[in-house]
Design a protein around this motif. Structure first.
Motif, PDB file in Angstrom:
ATOM      1  N   LEU A 156       0.784  -1.227  -0.144  1.00  0.00           N
ATOM      2  CA  LEU A 156       0.013  -0.220  -0.034  1.00  0.00           C
ATOM      3  C   LEU A 156       0.887   1.247  -0.094  1.00  0.00           C
ATOM      4  CD1 LEU A 156      -3.133   1.074   0.421  1.00  0.00           C
ATOM      5  CD2 LEU A 156      -2.469   1.079   2.542  1.00  0.00           C
ATOM      6  N   TRP A 157       1.794   1.391   0.898  1.00  0.00           N
ATOM      7  CA  TRP A 157       2.942   2.595   0.788  1.00  0.00           C
ATOM      8  C   TRP A 157       3.449   2.549  -0.391  1.00  0.00           C
ATOM      9  CZ3 TRP A 157       3.428   6.301   3.959  1.00  0.00           C
ATOM     10  CH2 TRP A 157       2.932   6.448   5.389  1.00  0.00           C
ATOM     11  N   GLU A 158       3.759   1.385  -1.123  1.00  0.00           N
ATOM     12  CA  GLU A 158       4.781   1.393  -2.292  1.00  0.00           C
ATOM     13  C   GLU A 158       3.879   2.069  -3.466  1.00  0.00           C
ATOM     14  OE1 GLU A 158       6.259  -2.182  -2.800  1.00  0.00           O
ATOM     15  OE2 GLU A 158       7.721  -1.721  -0.928  1.00  0.00           O
ATOM     16  N   GLU A 159       2.515   1.376  -3.539  1.00  0.00           N
ATOM     17  CA  GLU A 159       1.648   1.790  -4.671  1.00  0.00           C
ATOM     18  C   GLU A 159       0.968   3.189  -4.219  1.00  0.00           C
ATOM     19  OE1 GLU A 159      -0.779  -1.768  -4.619  1.00  0.00           O
ATOM     20  OE2 GLU A 159       0.975  -3.109  -5.284  1.00  0.00           O
ATOM     21  N   VAL A 160       0.646   3.536  -3.133  1.00  0.00           N
ATOM     22  CA  VAL A 160      -0.289   4.581  -2.996  1.00  0.00           C
ATOM     23  C   VAL A 160       0.523   5.830  -2.354  1.00  0.00           C
ATOM     24  CG1 VAL A 160      -2.445   5.719  -1.796  1.00  0.00           C
ATOM     25  CG2 VAL A 160      -2.322   3.383  -2.788  1.00  0.00           C
ATOM     26  N   PHE A 161       1.010   5.863  -1.131  1.00  0.00           N
ATOM     27  CA  PHE A 161       1.653   6.908  -0.433  1.00  0.00           C
ATOM     28  C   PHE A 161       2.849   7.288  -1.188  1.00  0.00           C
ATOM     29  CE2 PHE A 161      -1.282   5.178   2.980  1.00  0.00           C
ATOM     30  CZ  PHE A 161      -2.023   5.961   3.087  1.00  0.00           C
ATOM     31  N   GLY A 162       3.882   6.402  -1.473  1.00  0.00           N
ATOM     32  CA  GLY A 162       5.030   6.745  -2.198  1.00  0.00           C
ATOM     33  C   GLY A 162       4.842   7.634  -3.370  1.00  0.00           C
ATOM     34  N   PRO A 163       4.352   6.983  -4.536  1.00  0.00           N
ATOM     35  CA  PRO A 163       4.095   7.722  -5.409  1.00  0.00           C
ATOM     36  C   PRO A 163       3.486   9.310  -5.435  1.00  0.00           C
ATOM     37  CG  PRO A 163       3.426   5.552  -5.784  1.00  0.00           C
ATOM     38  CD  PRO A 163       3.605   5.782  -4.432  1.00  0.00           C
ATOM     39  N   VAL A 164       2.333   9.372  -4.610  1.00  0.00           N
ATOM     40  CA  VAL A 164       1.992  10.528  -4.402  1.00  0.00           C
ATOM     41  C   VAL A 164       2.978  11.577  -3.618  1.00  0.00           C
ATOM     42  CG1 VAL A 164       0.142  11.816  -2.869  1.00  0.00           C
ATOM     43  CG2 VAL A 164      -0.611   9.914  -4.156  1.00  0.00           C
ATOM     44  N   SER A 165       3.663  11.046  -2.681  1.00  0.00           N
ATOM     45  CA  SER A 165       4.721  11.960  -2.229  1.00  0.00           C
ATOM     46  C   SER A 165       5.750  12.366  -3.134  1.00  0.00           C
ATOM     47  CB  SER A 165       5.456  11.096  -1.110  1.00  0.00           C
ATOM     48  OG  SER A 165       6.463  11.805  -0.643  1.00  0.00           O
ATOM     49  N   ALA A 166       6.297  11.266  -3.984  1.00  0.00           N
ATOM     50  CA  ALA A 166       7.337  11.521  -5.247  1.00  0.00           C
ATOM     51  C   ALA A 166       6.812  12.743  -6.040  1.00  0.00           C
ATOM     52  CB  ALA A 166       7.573  10.319  -5.735  1.00  0.00           C
ATOM     53  N   ASN A 167       5.303  12.413  -6.504  1.00  0.00           N
ATOM     54  CA  ASN A 167       4.904  13.349  -7.330  1.00  0.00           C
ATOM     55  C   ASN A 167       4.719  14.719  -7.165  1.00  0.00           C
ATOM     56  OD1 ASN A 167       4.776  11.286  -9.403  1.00  0.00           O
ATOM     57  ND2 ASN A 167       2.738  10.913  -8.941  1.00  0.00           N
ATOM     58  N   ASN A 168       4.701  14.854  -5.681  1.00  0.00           N
ATOM     59  CA  ASN A 168       4.726  16.201  -5.190  1.00  0.00           C
ATOM     60  C   ASN A 168       5.991  16.549  -4.578  1.00  0.00           C
ATOM     61  OD1 ASN A 168       1.810  17.177  -5.654  1.00  0.00           O
ATOM     62  ND2 ASN A 168       1.709  15.026  -4.829  1.00  0.00           N
ATOM     63  N   SER A 169       7.015  15.904  -4.673  1.00  0.00           N
ATOM     64  CA  SER A 169       8.398  16.339  -4.165  1.00  0.00           C
ATOM     65  C   SER A 169       8.446  16.662  -2.697  1.00  0.00           C
ATOM     66  CB  SER A 169       8.867  17.782  -4.873  1.00  0.00           C
ATOM     67  OG  SER A 169       9.014  17.737  -6.009  1.00  0.00           O
ATOM     68  N   GLY A 170       7.531  15.650  -2.013  1.00  0.00           N
ATOM     69  CA  GLY A 170       7.562  15.621  -0.597  1.00  0.00           C
ATOM     70  C   GLY A 170       8.045  14.324  -0.035  1.00  0.00           C
ATOM     71  N   PRO A 171       8.967  14.502   1.107  1.00  0.00           N
ATOM     72  CA  PRO A 171       9.457  13.330   1.865  1.00  0.00           C
ATOM     73  C   PRO A 171       8.456  12.862   2.659  1.00  0.00           C
ATOM     74  CG  PRO A 171      10.172  15.461   2.735  1.00  0.00           C
ATOM     75  CD  PRO A 171       9.447  15.595   1.708  1.00  0.00           C
ATOM     76  N   ILE A 172       8.501  11.502   2.897  1.00  0.00           N
ATOM     77  CA  ILE A 172       7.709  10.748   3.964  1.00  0.00           C
ATOM     78  C   ILE A 172       8.388  10.994   5.212  1.00  0.00           C
ATOM     79  CG2 ILE A 172       6.543   8.624   4.694  1.00  0.00           C
ATOM     80  CD1 ILE A 172       5.949   8.006   1.844  1.00  0.00           C
ATOM     81  N   VAL A 173       8.178  11.590   6.183  1.00  0.00           N
ATOM     82  CA  VAL A 173       9.196  11.749   7.370  1.00  0.00           C
ATOM     83  C   VAL A 173       8.866  10.657   8.369  1.00  0.00           C
ATOM     84  CG1 VAL A 173       9.452  13.634   9.346  1.00  0.00           C
ATOM     85  CG2 VAL A 173       9.076  14.338   7.013  1.00  0.00           C
ATOM     86  N   LYS A 174       7.718  10.170   8.639  1.00  0.00           N
ATOM     87  CA  LYS A 174       7.635   9.194   9.693  1.00  0.00           C
ATOM     88  C   LYS A 174       6.177   8.604   9.231  1.00  0.00           C
ATOM     89  CE  LYS A 174       6.830   8.927  14.646  1.00  0.00           C
ATOM     90  NZ  LYS A 174       6.690   9.759  15.919  1.00  0.00           N
TER      91      LYS A 174
END
Length: 57
Positions: free
Chosen positions: A34-52
């Motif tokens: 789920l993280w790899e398919e949903v949250f990771g791409p959304v974060s990457a597309n918006n130039s934002g790191p996942i902090v925690k």
């Protein structure tokens, strides 16, 4: 002062403790996908790191 837009996401997995107790490996694997398919791409597309991220907290 430089300002940056930030987003904070809080999500709850209903039945997480029960699922971990029943099949820890499958539950962890599903959440990782789920993280790899949903949250990771959304974060990457918006130039934002996942902090925690955290488990059942």
């Amino acid at each position: 002062m430089t300002r940056k837009l930030a987003a904070i996401i809080a999500a709850d997995v209903v039945g997480y403790s029960r699922m971990i107790a029943q099949d820890e490996a499958a539950t962890v694997g599903a959440l990782q996908r789920l993280w790899e398919e949903v949250f990771g791409p959304v974060s990457a597309n918006n130039s934002g790191p996942i902090v925690k991220s955290m488990d059942d907290g």
